[in-house]
Design a protein around this motif. Structure first.
Motif, PDB file in Angstrom:
ATOM      1  N   UNK A   1      59.048   7.765  57.699  1.00 51.48           N
ATOM      2  CA  UNK A   1      58.364   7.202  56.541  1.00 51.48           C
ATOM      3  C   UNK A   1      57.366   6.199  57.097  1.00 51.48           C
ATOM      4  N   UNK A   2      56.109   6.382  56.754  1.00 48.34           N
ATOM      5  CA  UNK A   2      55.070   5.568  57.386  1.00 48.34           C
ATOM      6  C   UNK A   2      53.943   5.280  56.394  1.00 48.34           C
ATOM      7  N   UNK A   3      53.558   4.011  56.292  1.00 48.18           N
ATOM      8  CA  UNK A   3      52.448   3.621  55.410  1.00 48.18           C
ATOM      9  C   UNK A   3      51.103   3.869  56.083  1.00 48.18           C
ATOM     10  N   UNK A   4      51.087   3.784  57.409  1.00 49.62           N
ATOM     11  CA  UNK A   4      49.836   3.934  58.149  1.00 49.62           C
ATOM     12  C   UNK A   4      49.564   5.422  58.368  1.00 49.62           C
ATOM     13  N   UNK A   5      48.616   5.941  57.593  1.00 48.99           N
ATOM     14  CA  UNK A   5      48.380   7.384  57.598  1.00 48.99           C
ATOM     15  C   UNK A   5      47.879   7.870  58.966  1.00 48.99           C
ATOM     16  N   UNK A   6      47.017   7.079  59.608  1.00 46.28           N
ATOM     17  CA  UNK A   6      46.498   7.468  60.925  1.00 46.28           C
ATOM     18  C   UNK A   6      47.623   7.627  61.933  1.00 46.28           C
ATOM     19  N   UNK A   7      48.504   6.655  61.922  1.00 49.89           N
ATOM     20  CA  UNK A   7      49.659   6.666  62.812  1.00 49.89           C
ATOM     21  C   UNK A   7      50.562   7.868  62.501  1.00 49.89           C
ATOM     22  N   UNK A   8      50.784   8.095  61.224  1.00 42.48           N
ATOM     23  CA  UNK A   8      51.637   9.211  60.800  1.00 42.48           C
ATOM     24  C   UNK A   8      51.054  10.538  61.268  1.00 42.48           C
ATOM     25  N   UNK A   9      49.751  10.700  61.116  1.00 43.53           N
ATOM     26  CA  UNK A   9      49.113  11.956  61.520  1.00 43.53           C
ATOM     27  C   UNK A   9      49.224  12.171  63.028  1.00 43.53           C
ATOM     28  N   UNK A  10      48.997  11.101  63.780  1.00 41.18           N
ATOM     29  CA  UNK A  10      49.038  11.200  65.244  1.00 41.18           C
ATOM     30  C   UNK A  10      50.426  11.535  65.774  1.00 41.18           C
ATOM     31  N   UNK A  11      51.434  10.961  65.145  1.00 40.36           N
ATOM     32  CA  UNK A  11      52.775  11.002  65.741  1.00 40.36           C
ATOM     33  C   UNK A  11      53.608  12.204  65.301  1.00 40.36           C
ATOM     34  N   UNK A  12      53.094  12.995  64.354  1.00 42.02           N
ATOM     35  CA  UNK A  12      53.954  14.045  63.794  1.00 42.02           C
ATOM     36  C   UNK A  12      53.296  15.426  63.820  1.00 42.02           C
ATOM     37  N   UNK A  13      54.139  16.444  63.656  1.00 43.55           N
ATOM     38  CA  UNK A  13      53.656  17.826  63.591  1.00 43.55           C
ATOM     39  C   UNK A  13      53.189  18.171  62.186  1.00 43.55           C
ATOM     40  N   UNK A  14      53.977  17.730  61.224  1.00 38.90           N
ATOM     41  CA  UNK A  14      53.656  18.028  59.820  1.00 38.90           C
ATOM     42  C   UNK A  14      53.851  16.773  58.993  1.00 38.90           C
ATOM     43  N   UNK A  15      53.231  16.749  57.833  1.00 38.48           N
ATOM     44  CA  UNK A  15      53.443  15.599  56.952  1.00 38.48           C
ATOM     45  C   UNK A  15      53.615  16.052  55.511  1.00 38.48           C
ATOM     46  N   UNK A  16      54.282  15.215  54.758  1.00 43.05           N
ATOM     47  CA  UNK A  16      54.430  15.382  53.311  1.00 43.05           C
ATOM     48  C   UNK A  16      53.921  14.098  52.684  1.00 43.05           C
ATOM     49  N   UNK A  17      53.152  14.249  51.603  1.00 42.85           N
ATOM     50  CA  UNK A  17      52.719  13.062  50.863  1.00 42.85           C
ATOM     51  C   UNK A  17      53.448  13.063  49.522  1.00 42.85           C
ATOM     52  N   UNK A  18      53.954  11.899  49.156  1.00 35.46           N
ATOM     53  CA  UNK A  18      54.677  11.788  47.889  1.00 35.46           C
ATOM     54  C   UNK A  18      53.942  10.881  46.915  1.00 35.46           C
ATOM     55  N   UNK A  19      54.103  11.198  45.649  1.00 38.16           N
ATOM     56  CA  UNK A  19      53.554  10.365  44.579  1.00 38.16           C
ATOM     57  C   UNK A  19      54.540  10.416  43.418  1.00 38.16           C
ATOM     58  N   UNK A  20      54.967   9.262  42.982  1.00 41.29           N
ATOM     59  CA  UNK A  20      55.864   9.153  41.820  1.00 41.29           C
ATOM     60  C   UNK A  20      57.019  10.152  41.862  1.00 41.29           C
TER      61      UNK A  20
END
Ligand code: ATP
Length: 238
Positions: free
Chosen positions: A194-213
């Motif tokens: 779980x990461x607030x810093x999107x740049x960091x999240x993109x760099x460090x992971x293979x895939x991402x999920x974005x959540x809203x409400x």
């Protein structure tokens, strides 16, 4: 490839308030996946629900395909899932070593086995050896975060759930902590960050999920998902 951990229509509530509305997430062996989204999107709730810290339906969480939703956190640790919780939750009056020993004892009690030892952890974060006898409350925020990560690793996880491990830390310290993640993955541990810093999240992971409400609004390969798509998924399109 089959998922080591997956959620299926995961729903979670705090009393009358529904925080998750059917979240589907998959994590494969050795993979790093990011969970991003604004404050209150439900990211911490997702981790807590997976970890057995909130009541959820049995079929909503699977480990190696087996339904484990609602299993106690202790049993999840035994099954190879560990969490670095929001706010770290360390025993701040106790030394670094004593905090880590709690995890070693817990793993032994639960029969959780794996390749992490105090020596290996000291190679990963040498400062934890230097400060072994220091009370956690005297450490910097970054050092405390290393203790929290170390404590989770000593539970010998195949799946590591990390709740905002960069929060409130200086960029240099964040880099130091994130630099350790490939070695943790190399040891066979998959992770959800779980990461607030999107740049960091993109760099460090293979895939991402974005959540809203309480819902997943975007998922994809971290290297391919555009900033624009993330912006829309973060705040809701239109
Ligand atoms: P943050 O980055 O602020 O931690 P988050 O995406 O992790 O955000 P959650 O902490 O999972 O979001 O919160 C999701 C929703 O659930 C929010 O509306 C929050 O107010 C609510 N919530 C979280 N914890 C509780 C609780 N213990 N009791 C009631 N509502 C809660």
């Amino acid at each position: 490839m089959s998922a080591v951990l997956s959620t299926h229509g995961l729903i979670a509530r705090y009393g009358d308030f529904q925080a998750l509305y059917g979240v589907d997430v998959e994590l494969h062996a050795g993979e790093a996946v990011a969970l991003i989204g604004a404050n209150g999107a439900g990211k911490s709730t997702f981790l807590r629900a997976v970890m057995g810290l909130l009541p959820v339906g049995r079929d909503m969480v699977r480990l190696d395909g087996e339904p484990v939703g609602g299993t106690s956190a202790d049993r999840m640790v035994k099954r190879g899932v560990a969490i670095v919780p929001e706010g770290r939750r360390l025993f701040t009056g106790m030394s670094v070593d004593d905090n880590l020993k709690v995890a070693i004892d817990q793993a032994a009690r639960l029969g959780a086995k794996g390749g992490w030892s105090l020596e290996r952890l000291h190679r990963l974060f040498p400062i934890l050896k230097e400060k072994a006898k220091t009370p956690v409350q005297s450490l910097s925020g970054g050092q405390q975060q290393m203790v929290a990560i170390g404590r989770a690793l000593l539970c010998q996880p195949r799946v590591l759930l990390c709740d905002e491990i960069s929060l409130g830390l200086a960029p240099k310290v964040i880099r130091e902590i994130y630099a350790a993640l490939p070695e943790i993955r190399g040891a066979g541990t998959a992770m959800i960050l779980v990461e607030q810093d999107v740049g960091l999240a993109k760099e460090a992971t293979d895939r991402l999920y974005c959540m809203l409400e309480g819902r997943v609004t975007l998922s994809g390969r971290s290297a391919e998902v555009t900033r624009e798509a993330i912006g829309e998924a973060y705040f809701g399109a239109g």
